[in-house]
Design a protein around this motif. Sequence first.
Motif: not given
Length: 436
Positions: A23-26, A31-33, A124-127, A265-267
Amino acid sequence: MLVCKFGGTSMANAETISKVADIINSDSERKYVVVSAPGKRDRQDTKVTDLLYKCFAEAQATGSCAETFKQVKERFDAIIKGLKIDLDLSDDYAEIENNINASTTADYAASRGEYLSAKVLAKKLGYAFLDTLKLIKFNEDGEFQLDYSIDLIRQEMAKVKKAVFPGFYGSSPGDVVKTFTRGGSDVTGAIIARAANADVYENWTDVSGFMKADPRIVANPKKIEYLSYRELRELSYMGANVLHPESIFPVRNAGIPINIKNTFAPDDSGTMIVPTSKLPDNTSVITGIAGQKGFTIILIEKAMMNSEVGFVRKVLSVMEYENISVEHIPSGIDTLCIVVRDEDVQNKMQKVLDKIRDSVSADNVEIHSGLSLVAVVGHNMASRQGTAATIFASLAKSNINVRMIDQGSSELNVIVGIDTFDYEKAINTIYHAFED
Ligand code: ASP
């Protein structure tokens, strides 16, 4: 730019965290989580936060939390393995276990779930991982310091493009860990959204938003598409618990919308929480119905009460002295009713009744217990006639006796007191009167 907060079920295991990462990468605007600690993987499971509270209790009782802390380590190790990330938390584990054994606070123990969870997702995200310990500040009295915290967060945000923050905690002076109340990562998310001046605060959970009524009571209720901050306050106060009730304050002043979204159900569009002025002209009269069981009415009668100056103050002074929060105060000419929560008057009801009787020389003071409150909330109620008529006609048709009515002058809600045995029936009746 978007600030996203992911709750415990979203962070429960490697599989769900992979969904979070997708979801974040999409969307590069995410930017901030902010993250919660891993929650339950199934109904029988235990949240990491609860395991950590247990660690603290175990260390207090026996001097060592080793037994339960092993389960915490296993949960994170399984997540790291499942995500195939190169992360070694053994130094953190050792430090946390030592600190809990050395009798730090319950807040410290509980906060470590979010701390480790944020480290895992950042990897995992590289953040960047930004610890909220030094960014979210409380004063000596335990009050949260919004402006000071925002300044601190902004200084750190300026140094990194993308970051993961642990939710739920900050610190009191001297960097002593302090948590918000349970579910408090929602509050952290709102603070980070405010500091980042986000376009939207996305709050990712395991449901597709707020329903118009509790789905455990009403079958397949419709979803609320838009909700104002004020309506949200009314609904959450009365028991709709998708979001921590304090999480709107940091974003409300800045007008940042909150979007409740479903990780699974991200959509789905979810529910949008916005200032009243930004609500679309929708046609629904009511926005939602919520309610709670467990109230008692204290009925005070006195002839000529209405002309006695200071009567209400004297009664309320008793309640204040006894530290009892007053929920509603419906009144008549010679009667005054005080609605209180059962849990607030437990073990002191007789004392309170005697004190009230004495303080105002009442003719009669009695209690009616077994009350439930149902709040019908909707900003559209102010501009429509007949809402109250629909509510009460439908309740009468279902043979439900109304024992109390309260409508605030803001006309944002109507609160109805009914016998607890009618609670589920009343919510269904009102829902179907408006939505069928
Ligand atoms: N982990 C904390 C709790 O279980 C805070 C949160 O998830 O928001 O209450």
